[in-house]
Design an enzyme around this catalytic site. Structure first.
Site, PDB file in Angstrom:
ATOM      1  N   LYS A 141     -31.496 -33.944 -11.114  1.00  0.00           N
ATOM      2  CA  LYS A 141     -31.671 -34.373  -9.730  1.00  0.00           C
ATOM      3  C   LYS A 141     -32.896 -33.682  -9.128  1.00  0.00           C
ATOM      4  O   LYS A 141     -33.262 -32.596  -9.576  1.00  0.00           O
ATOM      5  CB  LYS A 141     -30.400 -34.091  -8.917  1.00  0.00           C
ATOM      6  CG  LYS A 141     -29.960 -32.607  -8.917  1.00  0.00           C
ATOM      7  CD  LYS A 141     -30.728 -31.779  -7.896  1.00  0.00           C
ATOM      8  CE  LYS A 141     -30.406 -30.333  -7.971  1.00  0.00           C
ATOM      9  NZ  LYS A 141     -31.401 -29.506  -7.248  1.00  0.00           N
ATOM     10  N   TYR A 226     -27.364 -31.349  -2.591  1.00  0.00           N
ATOM     11  CA  TYR A 226     -25.976 -30.958  -2.849  1.00  0.00           C
ATOM     12  C   TYR A 226     -25.101 -31.232  -1.625  1.00  0.00           C
ATOM     13  O   TYR A 226     -23.942 -31.646  -1.762  1.00  0.00           O
ATOM     14  CB  TYR A 226     -25.889 -29.479  -3.214  1.00  0.00           C
ATOM     15  CG  TYR A 226     -26.359 -29.142  -4.596  1.00  0.00           C
ATOM     16  CD1 TYR A 226     -25.598 -29.475  -5.719  1.00  0.00           C
ATOM     17  CD2 TYR A 226     -27.562 -28.469  -4.803  1.00  0.00           C
ATOM     18  CE1 TYR A 226     -26.036 -29.158  -6.992  1.00  0.00           C
ATOM     19  CE2 TYR A 226     -28.003 -28.146  -6.076  1.00  0.00           C
ATOM     20  CZ  TYR A 226     -27.230 -28.492  -7.166  1.00  0.00           C
ATOM     21  OH  TYR A 226     -27.666 -28.171  -8.429  1.00  0.00           O
TER      22      TYR A 226
END
Length: 376
Positions: A141, A226
């Site tokens: 990511k 996140y």
């Protein structure tokens, strides 16, 4: 003179042509065969790691304990690393590549997937090349530095008939999954609020994460994602609007386009709201909090490498610590080979949607207004 990895990456910032040719490495290891199946006759995912930095080392070490995933290939711009890693993990020269020649991996039957663990701006081309080589792709990511790039990556993988997964390790973590299970069971009642705090103090001002051309942004792309992820899987729905603002106290270290700290609120169809903080200049930010009409859940730490700690109004979750990368890779082998459907998706579409949310957050920072979020 051989280039260091940092010099190699920095040269990419300004280059539009192909990667510079790299000198050939000289190592003579036996051509060791990577078994295609485990003792229980389940297929092993044979993975080539692309980008041999610190996180790739963590992944490689964790994979030594995997039941269904093994390091089977290496791709790097640093010939010395290819030799060192090749010797350490018993990777034959025939399964070691540089960024110029890794397209030839299409002819390597001993590799099933490529795990892209390079700076964000490189993901787009590397994932597309991996897909065209006929290999499944795992990408760290964020998936890309824009939603447009992310869509092109999804299209390339779909056209090639390969799977695109993203390294969302927390989506396999036991405490996280227990909170999701409790939520689905109605333990918290109607959900009202989520809070996600993610941040740390970024060190070296010359690191690629503080280079807009390589990172595509700042804290939001790296650590704030996140909180975005957490809001989505803790609340169990996707946001429809965002209101955000950026705070920058060090414009020398955090240059234009590299966000230092962003606060953002997300609104959800149910009426629930999320309040999140992403920072490269605040320490000890690693906390999720979820509350509803009947109870709450708190995870603190919530996204670090572990151990993750969680509790609810009923007490501690008490789930054992697992090595996130080991669990992730075994689960991804099951997704790729067995078509398993994980409790929380880790596919390219999920990652594309995160990029669409990130772009809406940046739009809100620029406009000073609440911005709508439209997801694919």
């Amino acid at each position: 003179m051989k280039k260091s990895r940092r010099q190699f990456i920095q040269s990419l910032t300004f280059a539009t042509a192909a990667f510079p040719a790299l000198s050939r490495w000289t190592s003579a290891l036996p051509n060791l065969e990577i078994p295609a199946r485990t003792t229980n006759n389940k297929k092993i995912l044979r993975v080539a790691l692309m980008g041999l930095g610190g996180y790739a080392e963590r992944v490689a070490e964790a994979m030594q304990q995997c039941e269904r995933a093994k390091v089977a290939g290496l791709i790097s711009g640093t010939p010395e690393k290819l030799v060192k890693w090749g010797q350490k993990y018993n990777i034959p020269e025939s399964s070691r590549y540089n960024y110029d020649n890794f397209d030839a991996i299409k002819d390597n039957p001993d590799i099933d997937a490529i795990y892209v663990i390079t700076p964000n701006a490189l993901h787009h081309d590397q994932v597309i090349r991996s897909a065209r080589a006929g290999k499944h792709v795992i990408c760290e990511k964020p998936l890309a530095i824009s939603a447009k790039e992310g869509q092109e990556m999804l299209d390339a993988c779909n056209n090639a008939g390969v799977k695109l997964l993203v390294g969302y390790r927390m989506r396999f973590e036991p405490n996280t999954l227990e909170v999701v299970r409790l939520r689905n069971a109605g333990a918290f009642g109607r959900l009202k609020f989520f809070q996600g705090q993610c941040g740390f103090v970024a060190g070296d001002p010359k690191q690629w994460r503080l280079n807009k051309a390589l990172a595509g942004g700042g804290s939001l792309m790296d650590i704030g994602i996140y909180a975005i992820n957490g809001a989505r899987y803790m609340l169990g729905e996707d946001p429809v609007w965002v209101s955000a603002q950026e705070t920058k106290t060090d414009p020398v270290k955090f240059k234009e386009g590299v966000d230092e700290t962003i606060q953002f609120e997300l609104g959800f169809p149910s009426g629930a709201v999320a309040s999140c903080l992403s920072s490269y200049n605040i320490s000890h930010l690693d906390r999720f909090f979820l509350t509803g009409e009947k109870g709450f859940a708190e995870m603190w730490p919530s996204t670090g490498y572990g151990p993750i700690k969680g509790r609810t109004h009923q007490g501690d979750l008490g789930k054992p610590h697992t090595v996130h990368q080991r669990t992730q890779m075994d689960e991804m082998a099951a997704i790729i080979f067995d078509n398993n459907t994980p409790t929380l998706p880790v596919d390219g579409l999920t990652a594309l949607q995160d990029l669409q949310i990130i772009e809406a957050i940046y739009r809100s920072c620029a406009s000073g207004k609440r911005e709508p979020i439209k997801l694919s």
